[in-house]
Scaffold this active site. Sequence first.
Site, PDB file in Angstrom:
ATOM      1  N   GLU A 174      30.230 -40.731 -28.268  1.00 59.28           N
ATOM      2  CA  GLU A 174      29.043 -40.391 -28.565  1.00 59.28           C
ATOM      3  C   GLU A 174      28.695 -39.160 -27.265  1.00 59.28           C
ATOM      4  OE1 GLU A 174      26.061 -42.972 -30.989  1.00 59.28           O
ATOM      5  OE2 GLU A 174      26.095 -43.868 -28.920  1.00 59.28           O
TER       6      GLU A 174
ATOM      7  N   LYS B 126      18.156 -48.822 -31.768  1.00 55.73           N
ATOM      8  CA  LYS B 126      17.354 -48.765 -30.354  1.00 55.73           C
ATOM      9  C   LYS B 126      16.224 -49.632 -30.273  1.00 55.73           C
ATOM     10  CE  LYS B 126      19.932 -44.440 -30.043  1.00 55.73           C
ATOM     11  NZ  LYS B 126      20.114 -43.040 -29.434  1.00 55.73           N
TER      12      LYS B 126
ATOM     13  N   GLY C  92      20.055 -37.727 -30.126  1.00 56.74           N
ATOM     14  CA  GLY C  92      18.796 -37.763 -30.220  1.00 56.74           C
ATOM     15  C   GLY C  92      18.250 -36.032 -30.323  1.00 56.74           C
TER      16      GLY C  92
ATOM     17  N   HIS D 192      26.569 -48.400 -24.609  1.00 55.52           N
ATOM     18  CA  HIS D 192      25.816 -46.979 -25.077  1.00 55.52           C
ATOM     19  C   HIS D 192      25.280 -46.342 -23.895  1.00 55.52           C
ATOM     20  CE1 HIS D 192      22.726 -44.646 -26.819  1.00 55.52           C
ATOM     21  NE2 HIS D 192      23.419 -44.764 -27.989  1.00 55.52           N
TER      22      HIS D 192
ATOM     23  N   SER E 210      23.450 -37.255 -33.149  1.00 55.43           N
ATOM     24  CA  SER E 210      22.657 -36.475 -34.309  1.00 55.43           C
ATOM     25  C   SER E 210      23.278 -36.348 -35.761  1.00 55.43           C
ATOM     26  CB  SER E 210      22.480 -35.176 -33.757  1.00 55.43           C
ATOM     27  OG  SER E 210      21.645 -34.988 -32.706  1.00 55.43           O
TER      28      SER E 210
ATOM     29  N   ASN F 160      22.277 -47.868 -35.238  1.00 52.53           N
ATOM     30  CA  ASN F 160      21.645 -48.407 -34.021  1.00 52.53           C
ATOM     31  C   ASN F 160      20.174 -48.090 -33.943  1.00 52.53           C
ATOM     32  OD1 ASN F 160      20.872 -48.846 -31.352  1.00 52.53           O
ATOM     33  ND2 ASN F 160      22.262 -47.307 -30.444  1.00 52.53           N
TER      34      ASN F 160
ATOM     35  N   GLU G   6      22.665 -44.904 -23.278  1.00 53.06           N
ATOM     36  CA  GLU G   6      21.301 -45.230 -22.718  1.00 53.06           C
ATOM     37  C   GLU G   6      21.527 -46.426 -21.751  1.00 53.06           C
ATOM     38  OE1 GLU G   6      19.680 -45.194 -26.675  1.00 53.06           O
ATOM     39  OE2 GLU G   6      19.891 -43.110 -26.478  1.00 53.06           O
TER      40      GLU G   6
HETATM   41  P1  13P Z   1      20.783 -40.097 -32.972  1.00 53.41           P
HETATM   42  O1  13P Z   1      21.710 -40.391 -34.212  1.00 53.41           O
HETATM   43  O2  13P Z   1      19.417 -40.450 -32.690  1.00 53.41           O
HETATM   44  O3  13P Z   1      21.294 -38.937 -32.058  1.00 53.41           O
HETATM   45  O4  13P Z   1      21.462 -41.396 -31.739  1.00 53.41           O
HETATM   46  C1  13P Z   1      22.683 -41.543 -31.472  1.00 53.41           C
HETATM   47  C2  13P Z   1      22.965 -42.929 -31.016  1.00 53.41           C
HETATM   48  O5  13P Z   1      22.644 -43.048 -29.801  1.00 53.41           O
HETATM   49  C3  13P Z   1      23.452 -43.862 -31.588  1.00 53.41           C
HETATM   50  O6  13P Z   1      23.964 -44.962 -31.049  1.00 53.41           O
END
Ligand code: 13P
Length: 250
Positions: A168, A12, A174, A98, A212, A10, A100
């Site tokens: 997740e 983002k 992150g 997601h 992560s 992803n 976010e």
């Molecule tokens: P990270 O791998 O950067 O922690 O992000 C995970 C994520 O949100 C994937 O959708």
Amino acid sequence: MSVRPLIAGNWKMNGLAGESAGQIKALISKANEVASLGCDILICPPATLVGQLAEQAKGTSVAIGGQDCHAHEKGAHTGDISAAMLKDAGASYCLAGHSERRTDHGESNADVKAKAEAAIGAELIAIVCVGETLEQRESGKTLEVVSDQVKNSLPDGATATNTVIAYEPVWAIGTGKTPTTEDVAEVHAHMRKELSTLMSDAGSVRLLYGGSVKGSNAAELMAVEHVNGALVGGASLKAEDFWPIVETGL
Ligand code: 13P
């Protein structure tokens, strides 16, 4: 039951045309070196790049997906993109819910469910994302929260073919922090059990872990029972970082 893993990136809100083309080219060339891939590979770039990268990846073992879609097929929704548009641009998957999106855009389980239904209605594979916040984990509510999200975000008509679930934990995204493998095992077993009350082919649904994931921890996470792949953020941006994670699914 053996479930074919999915290793998904992803991106983002990252990626401009030139550098992204280079990363997809490198990923395709890595995948081409493997005689018979044992997993599916997906990159979800920003919407602006879906068409370009899908064209580039056409006929290869790298699939391209969207990060979000509107619940409606078309209409007066300025700035939004429908699942049909993503499909038309060459996508084969779409993320829904997601964390976010749930946080930044206030998406509820009902919104996520409607988006996932739109995705499967457009013949995309929906990747429904769930996961608890740190506060919820610390107050012992993880399984309850995940159950609620799975039950209420799962699209009507979900099958193991058209729907993937990604766990997740919000606090692991992150941050460089990951749950223990025991914690991941507990949540994934719980999701499998929950799904078995909702779907007849729950045993074959791909359950991804995300938060992560990197080359150095992917193998132990992928070895956990009921983990059938990964959803990777930061470590998916560069093919050289993503490939070692893909290799754990091969
Ligand atoms: P990270 O791998 O950067 O922690 O992000 C995970 C994520 O949100 C994937 O959708």
